[in-house]
Scaffold this motif. Structure first.
Motif, mmCIF file in Angstrom:
data_model
loop_
_atom_site.group_PDB
_atom_site.id
_atom_site.type_symbol
_atom_site.label_atom_id
_atom_site.label_comp_id
_atom_site.label_asym_id
_atom_site.label_seq_id
_atom_site.Cartn_x
_atom_site.Cartn_y
_atom_site.Cartn_z
ATOM 1 N N PHE A 75 0.853 -1.188 0.000
ATOM 2 C CA PHE A 75 0.000 0.000 0.000
ATOM 3 C C PHE A 75 0.896 1.248 0.000
ATOM 4 O O PHE A 75 1.753 1.399 0.876
ATOM 5 N N SER A 76 0.698 2.117 -0.971
ATOM 6 C CA SER A 76 1.445 3.384 -1.042
ATOM 7 C C SER A 76 0.465 4.529 -0.826
ATOM 8 O O SER A 76 -0.558 4.620 -1.524
ATOM 9 N N ASP A 77 0.778 5.369 0.156
ATOM 10 C CA ASP A 77 -0.062 6.532 0.446
ATOM 11 C C ASP A 77 0.070 7.536 -0.700
ATOM 12 O O ASP A 77 1.151 8.059 -0.962
ATOM 13 N N ILE A 78 -1.035 7.757 -1.410
ATOM 14 C CA ILE A 78 -0.997 8.695 -2.544
ATOM 15 C C ILE A 78 -1.791 9.956 -2.236
ATOM 16 O O ILE A 78 -2.151 10.698 -3.151
ATOM 17 N N SER A 79 -2.088 10.172 -0.936
ATOM 18 C CA SER A 79 -2.846 11.378 -0.585
ATOM 19 C C SER A 79 -2.060 12.630 -0.942
ATOM 20 O O SER A 79 -2.626 13.609 -1.431
ATOM 21 N N GLN A 80 -0.720 12.565 -0.727
ATOM 22 C CA GLN A 80 0.098 13.730 -1.074
ATOM 23 C C GLN A 80 0.151 13.925 -2.585
ATOM 24 O O GLN A 80 0.113 15.056 -3.075
ATOM 25 N N ARG A 81 0.228 12.792 -3.310
ATOM 26 C CA ARG A 81 0.253 12.906 -4.772
ATOM 27 C C ARG A 81 -1.043 13.498 -5.295
ATOM 28 O O ARG A 81 -1.037 14.363 -6.174
ATOM 29 N N ILE A 82 -2.171 13.024 -4.726
ATOM 30 C CA ILE A 82 -3.464 13.558 -5.144
ATOM 31 C C ILE A 82 -3.549 15.039 -4.803
ATOM 32 O O ILE A 82 -4.026 15.856 -5.594
ATOM 33 N N ALA A 83 -3.043 15.371 -3.576
ATOM 34 C CA ALA A 83 -3.039 16.786 -3.187
ATOM 35 C C ALA A 83 -2.148 17.600 -4.117
ATOM 36 O O ALA A 83 -2.488 18.719 -4.515
ATOM 37 N N ASP A 84 -0.983 16.987 -4.490
ATOM 38 C CA ASP A 84 -0.076 17.693 -5.405
ATOM 39 C C ASP A 84 -0.705 17.870 -6.777
ATOM 40 O O ASP A 84 -0.550 18.934 -7.412
#
Length: 903
Positions: free
Chosen positions: A361-370
């Motif tokens: 599992f890779s947290d992509i919340s920052q990527r989505i926010a970016d």
């Protein structure tokens, strides 16, 4: 019953066979026990976990139990008697079972998740029991000409040694495994294996010392029992020992490799920021790493055992088959959803059946926010590009125009479609082409080179061919599509004109600098370094060079007029100038040539010149101004005296009326006192008669006397006399107080007052002048705010206007006093005084506020009343206006602010 197992007499010991040991074989037996113990502990410690825990426990138990069995029979082969010895094959073979069983129980306990002291004691006792049972059952397999008896004490000692050393070995293994300094589990397994091997060996050889092989018959007749030959047993034991050693080495090596691989995997999983979970064939989570716990916001106990699919929230669950990569949301225990990128893989057997699976599992919340921020940034960039006041032109790596904003269209006269895709050359003049050539060299051909310059000035061509001076800022932008150059253009036509004007202004400044009468001085920490010619004249210096050698203290007396030391004061004002940027103050200076002191107005300003902090001082000689101010003070004092004189003149004009106003209450108070004196005499006479009647009982004379003196009327009238007298005295006191307030010298103090009280007080003073020929009507505003003013001065204004209004009425008329909030400004109030007198001729309206102007006969007015009135109203930041019609009357309107912000 015990006689069948234990010695019961010394005679049995004398019949025992002689015995001895083969020392090399004894050593081999001990090493076999240690090796088997180490291999089993090491393998079980590394491998006995998860679904295959019991498989590895079983293998470890076989190795340890087989090691105990092999150690026993190698020890038995090392034990030599002076008779022939054989072994029962069945008992020999079955004797291995207690050791295997005890090893399985003990290893299961010490490798459990939580090991307590009670568990260690239990595992040690079980292990010792298995070793003892295996030993004594193996001893029972011996067949020889004689019987086997044991020494009871040594028998018990062998069991006690086995228990103690087994508990110690398992405790040492557990204790060392938990120490933070022990980085390798092999150390704890080795030490534990040595102690456990020692326990097995100690128990065996103590038990062997407890065993006595006694002749069956005293005459020595031999009785041989058919059984397995020791040679066959030796071959079997050697085979088992070799197999044990090979198995132990193989499984230990395999365990170490698997453990090392697991350690590396765990280290990778522990160091990665990706969450990891492992599931069994049913999709139940069996393992996870720390990063997964952080992503979930929970602990391992809460996560392990859950269904994997319960973690995932997705709109397309059909994708979650076998191996897949997808974006989904992670259901966290607090109810929040965490967007993640999931990489899942499954491990299957030869038949395709899934054995287990795992997911990262890779947290992509920052990527989505970016990505969201990037989209917003792009939108903002587009909006910023269009909203920036500067024209913007963005070029690609080929020098072609890619983006322009509408400001660029307005500046250059081209439409956006006319510019996009065209080379930048169409906008450049001939002399500006080298700028773009350098730009191409630095930015486009060599992306690593430094910038051409933050700003460049050049001229661009408009569509009409007109050349415009612009300031250009070039900025490289690295994008996935290559290098872009953003050029921000700023029309500097106005600035160029301003620079030209500034150059002309510089000439003017130099002219003023030279020709001004004020001293202009520049100095830094080293002293003076520039001044104008006026400086030399003001301070009495002959040359600029001579002035530069002086210090600021040379141009000041030791003390300032305030009494403080000049040096201390100068430090304070310089500090204020440095802190505030500029500071103005008055200073007492001294000339160098004659030593005379003169007052000056000084402005100190801090500024940066050639990268250094300097002070700019301007000094103005204010000797003449000080003299002028002194004269103004004298004039102000004279004005104050004149104002007081006008007050007293007005009081003088009203003196007769005021005296009349005082005479009326004085007259009736005096008359009332005479009547009151007569009443008191009558009352005293009646009182004396009453006292006489008390002695002679002559009440009739008293009643007759009361009737004669009209005692009933006297009692009622005496209080009316007192009330009238008190009213008269109050009227006199009020008139005196009003006179006292009005005639007070100076302007009193600024205070918040009620104007209605001032109007009533002033009206009370002038009332005798007005009451015989006019009626006064008061239209007071009920909610008129109180104002901040000099009350006594406003009372003089009201008196001047009321007296003038009375003088304007020749026979009978009306004076109306109106107060109100200013209709055009609710922060001001108005007082209107209207009369029905003769009015003011138009030719006099412009002059009525001039000093000494009057229309009254000589000797009846000073001509200062309205002039003083105008001055008082102006002092209150108010206005006074007059509207007059000849034969109808006049209205004076006074407008005053409620608050005085600079009073």
């Amino acid at each position: 019953m015990l006689d069948l197992f234990f010695l019961n007499s010394l005679t049995d010991m004398t019949l025992a066979y002689n015995r001895s040991y083969n020392i090399p074989m004894v050593i081999v037996s001990v090493l076999i026990a240690i090796f088997a113990s180490f291999c089993s502990l090491e393998m079980v410690d590394r491998l006995a976990r998860g679904d295959q825990r019991y498989l590895w426990l079983s293998i470890g138990a076989l190795i340890l139990g087989g090691g105990v069995w092999a150690m026993h029979f190698i020890g038995m082969l090392a034990f030599q008697l002076d008779c022939e010895v054989t072994y029962d094959p069945w008992i020999t073979g079955l004797s291995v079972l207690p050791g295997i069983f005890a090893a399985a129980v003990a290893l299961n306990i010490v490798t459990s998740k939580k090991v307590t002291l009670n568990k260690l004691l239990l595992s040690g006792i079980v292990m010792a029991s298995g070793i003892g049972l295996m030993h004594y059952s193996g001893m029972a397999a011996i067949r020889l000409d004689g019987i086997l008896r044991y020494n009871l004490n040594l028998f018990i000692l062998s069991l006690a040694a086995a228990v103690c050393l087994s508990v110690a070995a398992l405790s040492i293994k557990t204790f060392l495994s938990g120490l933070p300094g022990i980085t390798s589990p092999s150390v704890s397994s080795l030490i534990g294996g040595i102690v456990l091997g020692g326990a097995i060996s100690s128990m065996h050889y103590i038990a062997m010392e407890a065993a006595y092989f006694v002749h069956a018959q005293a005459n020595g007749d031999a009785r041989v029992i058919a059984a397995t030959s020791p040679n066959i047993l030796a071959i079997a034991v050697i085979c088992i020992a070799v197999l044990l050693i090979f198995s132990g080495l193989m499984f230990t090596y395999l365990g170490m490799k698997i453990a090392h691989a697991r350690t590396r995997i765990n280290a990778i999983l522990a160091s990665t920021s990706q969450g990891f979970v492992m599931m069994d064939r049913d999709g139940i989570i069996t393992e996870c790493n720390q990063a997964m716990l952080v992503l979930m916001g929970t602990d391992k106990q809460s996560l392990v055992g859950r269904f994997y699919r319960g973690l995932i929230s997705t709109d397309n669950s059909s994708v979650m088959q076998a191996n897949y990569r997808m974006e989904a949301r992670l259901n966290r225990p607090d109810g929040s959803l965490l967007p993640c990128l999931i990489d899942s893989n499954s491990i299957t057997d030869d038949s395709g059946e899934r054995i287990y699976s795992f997911a990262l599992f890779s947290d992509i919340s920052q990527r989505i926010a970016d990505e969201t921020e990037l989209r917003e940034s792009e939108t903002q960039f587009r909006a910023l590009l269009e909203s920036t006041p500067d024209p913007m032109v963005i070029l690609n790596s080929y020098g072609l125009i890619g983006i322009v904003n509408h400001q660029a269209e307005d500046l250059l006269g081209y439409s956006k479609n006319e510019l996009l895709g065209d080379p930048i050359d169409i906008l450049l003049t001939d002399e500006a082409h080298h700028i773009f050539a350098k730009l191409r060299e630095n930015y486009i051909d060599n992306a690593q080179a430094g910038p051409v310059g933050k700003q460049q000035e050049l001229r661009v061509k408009t569509k009409e061919g007109r050349e415009i001076p612009v300031e250009v800022s070039f900025s490289p932008i690295n994008t996935s599509k290559g290098l872009l150059i953003a050029a921000a253009l700023r029309d500097i036509s106005q600035r160029k004109m301003a620079e030209s004007a500034l150059a002309r202004s510089e000439i003017k400044f130099r002219t003023l600098y030279v020709s001004t009468s004020e001293a202009v001085i520049l100095w830094d920490e080293r002293g003076f370094f520039d001044c104008n010619d006026a400086t030399l004249a003001i301070f009495g210096c002959a040359t600029k060079e001579g002035f530069y050698t002086k210090q600021p203290s040379d141009f000041s007396p030791p003390q300032q007029p305030c009494g403080r030391n000049s040096s201390d004061c100068s430090k304070e004002v310089i500090a204020k100038a440095l802190e505030q940027g500029s500071h103005s103050f008055e200073w007492l200076h001294r000339r160098i040539d004659n030593g005379k002191d003169f007052p000056a107005e000084v402005v100190l300003s801090s500024m940066e010149l050639d990268g250094k902090l300097v002070l700019l001082g301007t000094v103005r000689d204010i000797t003449d101004r000080k003299q002028y101010e002194e004269k103004l003070l004298q004039l102000a004092e004279a004005k104050s005296q004149l104002l007081q004189s006008e007050k007293m003149a007005t009081i003088g004009q009203l003196a007769a009326g005021v005296a009349h106003e005082l005479n009326n209450p004085i007259a009736f108070v005096y008359s009332n006192l005479g009547t009151f004196e007569s009443y008191v005499k009558d009352i005293l006479e009646i009182t004396a008669a009453c006292q006489t009647s008390l002695h002679h009982d002559d009440l009739a004379n008293v009643i007759a006397l009361q009737a004669d003196k009209n005692f009933g009327y006297l009692k009622s009238d005496i209080f009316e006399l007192i009330a009238e007298s008190k009213d008269g005295l109050v009227r006199m006191r009020k008139i005196v107080e009003d006179l006292k307030d009005f005639s007070r010298i100076g302007g009193s103090e600024w205070q918040t007052v009620d104007l209605h009280k001032g109007l009533d007080s002033t009206l009370n003073i002038v009332w005798n002048d007005l009451k015989y020929k006019c009626v006064v009507t008061k239209n007071y505003c009920e909610d008129l705010p109180q104002i901040f003013c000099l009350a006594s001065q406003l009372n003089q204004v009201f008196m001047n206007l009321l007296v003038n209004a009375g003088h304007a009425i020749e026979k009978k008329g009306e004076i109306t006093i109106t107060t109100r909030v200013c209709p055009s400004d609710n922060t001001a109030i108005q007082v209107l005084i209207t009369d029905t007198g003769a009015g003011i001729p138009p030719e006099n309206l412009k002059r009525i506020f001039d000093p000494f102007f009057t229309t009254k006969p000589v000797g009846q007015g000073t001509g200062l009343g309205l002039s003083i009135t105008w001055g008082i109203i102006a002092k209150h930041h108010g206005t006074i206006e007059v509207n007059s019609t000849v034969g109808v009357g006049s209205t004076f309107t006074i407008t005053l602010p409620v608050d005085q912000y600079d009073a």
